[in-house]
Scaffold this active site. Structure first.
Site, PDB file in Angstrom:
ATOM      1  N   HIS A  91      42.876 -71.229 -73.751  1.00  0.00           N
ATOM      2  CA  HIS A  91      44.307 -69.397 -73.252  1.00  0.00           C
ATOM      3  C   HIS A  91      42.628 -68.248 -73.953  1.00  0.00           C
ATOM      4  CE1 HIS A  91      44.785 -70.448 -77.553  1.00  0.00           C
ATOM      5  NE2 HIS A  91      46.032 -69.650 -77.683  1.00  0.00           N
ATOM      6  N   HIS A  93      43.978 -65.691 -75.933  1.00  0.00           N
ATOM      7  CA  HIS A  93      43.800 -64.663 -77.436  1.00  0.00           C
ATOM      8  C   HIS A  93      42.352 -64.744 -77.838  1.00  0.00           C
ATOM      9  CE1 HIS A  93      48.057 -65.735 -78.108  1.00  0.00           C
ATOM     10  NE2 HIS A  93      48.189 -64.960 -76.890  1.00  0.00           N
ATOM     11  N   ASP A  95      41.076 -65.157 -80.593  1.00  0.00           N
ATOM     12  CA  ASP A  95      40.365 -66.405 -81.539  1.00  0.00           C
ATOM     13  C   ASP A  95      40.208 -67.927 -80.618  1.00  0.00           C
ATOM     14  OD1 ASP A  95      43.370 -66.496 -81.386  1.00  0.00           O
ATOM     15  OD2 ASP A  95      43.524 -68.187 -82.991  1.00  0.00           O
ATOM     16  N   HIS A  96      40.172 -68.061 -79.883  1.00  0.00           N
ATOM     17  CA  HIS A  96      39.940 -68.551 -78.550  1.00  0.00           C
ATOM     18  C   HIS A  96      38.773 -68.296 -77.385  1.00  0.00           C
ATOM     19  CE1 HIS A  96      43.228 -71.945 -80.340  1.00  0.00           C
ATOM     20  NE2 HIS A  96      43.437 -70.351 -80.332  1.00  0.00           N
ATOM     21  N   HIS A 150      53.074 -71.012 -74.943  1.00  0.00           N
ATOM     22  CA  HIS A 150      52.500 -69.511 -76.248  1.00  0.00           C
ATOM     23  C   HIS A 150      50.968 -68.217 -75.625  1.00  0.00           C
ATOM     24  CE1 HIS A 150      50.141 -68.745 -79.788  1.00  0.00           C
ATOM     25  NE2 HIS A 150      49.037 -68.350 -79.050  1.00  0.00           N
ATOM     26  N   ASP A 171      46.716 -74.190 -78.761  1.00  0.00           N
ATOM     27  CA  ASP A 171      47.817 -73.491 -79.449  1.00  0.00           C
ATOM     28  C   ASP A 171      49.640 -73.468 -79.318  1.00  0.00           C
ATOM     29  OD1 ASP A 171      46.166 -72.178 -80.878  1.00  0.00           O
ATOM     30  OD2 ASP A 171      46.176 -70.645 -81.094  1.00  0.00           O
ATOM     31  N   HIS A 210      44.472 -74.749 -84.416  1.00  0.00           N
ATOM     32  CA  HIS A 210      44.046 -74.371 -85.664  1.00  0.00           C
ATOM     33  C   HIS A 210      44.099 -75.579 -86.686  1.00  0.00           C
ATOM     34  CE1 HIS A 210      44.480 -70.637 -84.699  1.00  0.00           C
ATOM     35  NE2 HIS A 210      45.251 -70.600 -84.175  1.00  0.00           N
TER      36      HIS A 210
END
Length: 293
Positions: A91, A93, A95-96, A150, A171, A210
């Protein structure tokens, strides 16, 4: 997760000595999970993220899942003499997908295949806009599972070779938990977890985005205090974390036993949420409870 990449991750790993120091500060140790025809290298990043290097043993071709720390990825690729060809983005975001630009720009010889389900992903070359698209990495089959909730463009990647399979869930599904419903609904998460991921073979290894296992399992015990499977797994994971071993992988079969979000159709969970006979309402209430836990 929207946290910025730390200065340590962006700056301190620009040279080998700094990279070596960075590797010693990771939240988990790098580990390799061996399968018959492929392997998955677990690469920790940031404070609790996981990247995954998927390697086809036959061709040595590799794909990287959510490469937020490109230097760590390249270090592993070079040490193992692999051919990195593909980026699997779960996805958009930061941090990905936030490492995509640096990874792509640092690859001077060949162009990456960058796969994802959202045009907010940098460098995207293959848009997964339909559920169940099949792709290949060497001898491995990658089935792209659209799991919006998400984020609207979230994709999980189900990889198979022979009788073995793994799924990279980003996530959407965590060990013992699930992602927040930032851009979706309880119905969508129910579809993702129960109608899609729960239908995979029970022995499918689950590699999530995570390291949230301990807090998730503690929430699971809050919901089902007499669930011995959760209690046993919590002790197991606590032992792993004491020596910085990652909690992953789980399995689909195990998640059905320990994850309240995969158990929304079970009466003991519905009793707690006071939603007997309504698994979608159970999903919504569980998420609200977890947000406050």
């Amino acid at each position: 997760m929207f946290k910025a990449l730390s200065s340590l991750s962006r700056i301190a790993i620009r040279n080998p000595s700094s990279l070596e120091r960075y590797l010693t500060t990771m939240h988990s140790n790098i580990r390799t999970k061996e399968f018959d025809k492929f392997q998955v290298k677990v690469l920790p990043a940031l404070s609790d993220n996981f990247m995954y290097l998927l390697v086809d043993n036959e061709t040595k071709k590799a794909a990287i899942v959510d490469p937020v720390a490109p230097d760590v990825v390249w270090d592993t690729v070079q040490k193992e003499n692999l051919k990195l060809t593909t980026v699997l983005t779960t996805h958009h975001h930061w941090d990905h997908a936030g490492g995509n630009k640096e990874l792509i720009n640092s690859n001077k010889n060949d162009k990456f295949i960058v796969i994802g389900g959202d045009d907010r992903i940098y460098g995207l070359t293959v848009m997964i806009d339909k559920h169940g698209v099949d792709l290949q990495l060497g001898s491995l089959n990658i089935k792209c599972l659209r799991t919006p909730c998400h984020t609207t463009g979230h994709v999980c990647y189900y990889v198979t070779a022979g009788k073995e399979g793994v799924v990279f869930t980003g996530d959407t599904l965590f060990l013992g938990g699930c992602g927040r419903f930032f851009e979706g609904t309880a119905t969508q998460m129910y579809d993702a977890l129960i109608k899609i991921l729960s239908q995979l073979p029970d022995n499918t290894a689950v590699f999530c985005g995570h390291e949230y296992a301990i807090q998730n399992l503690k929430f699971g015990l809050h919901i089902e205090p007499n669930n011995q499977d959760i209690l046993s797994q919590l002790k197991n994971i606590e032992n792993k974390r004491e020596v910085k071993d990652p909690s992953v992988p789980s399995t689909i079969g195990l998640e059905k036993l320990i994850n309240p979000f995969m158990r929304v159709e079970k009466e003991p969970v519905q009793i707690v949420t006071k939603s007997i006979g309504d698994p979608i309402k159970t999903m919504q209430i569980l998420r609200e409870m977890k947000n406050k836990f």
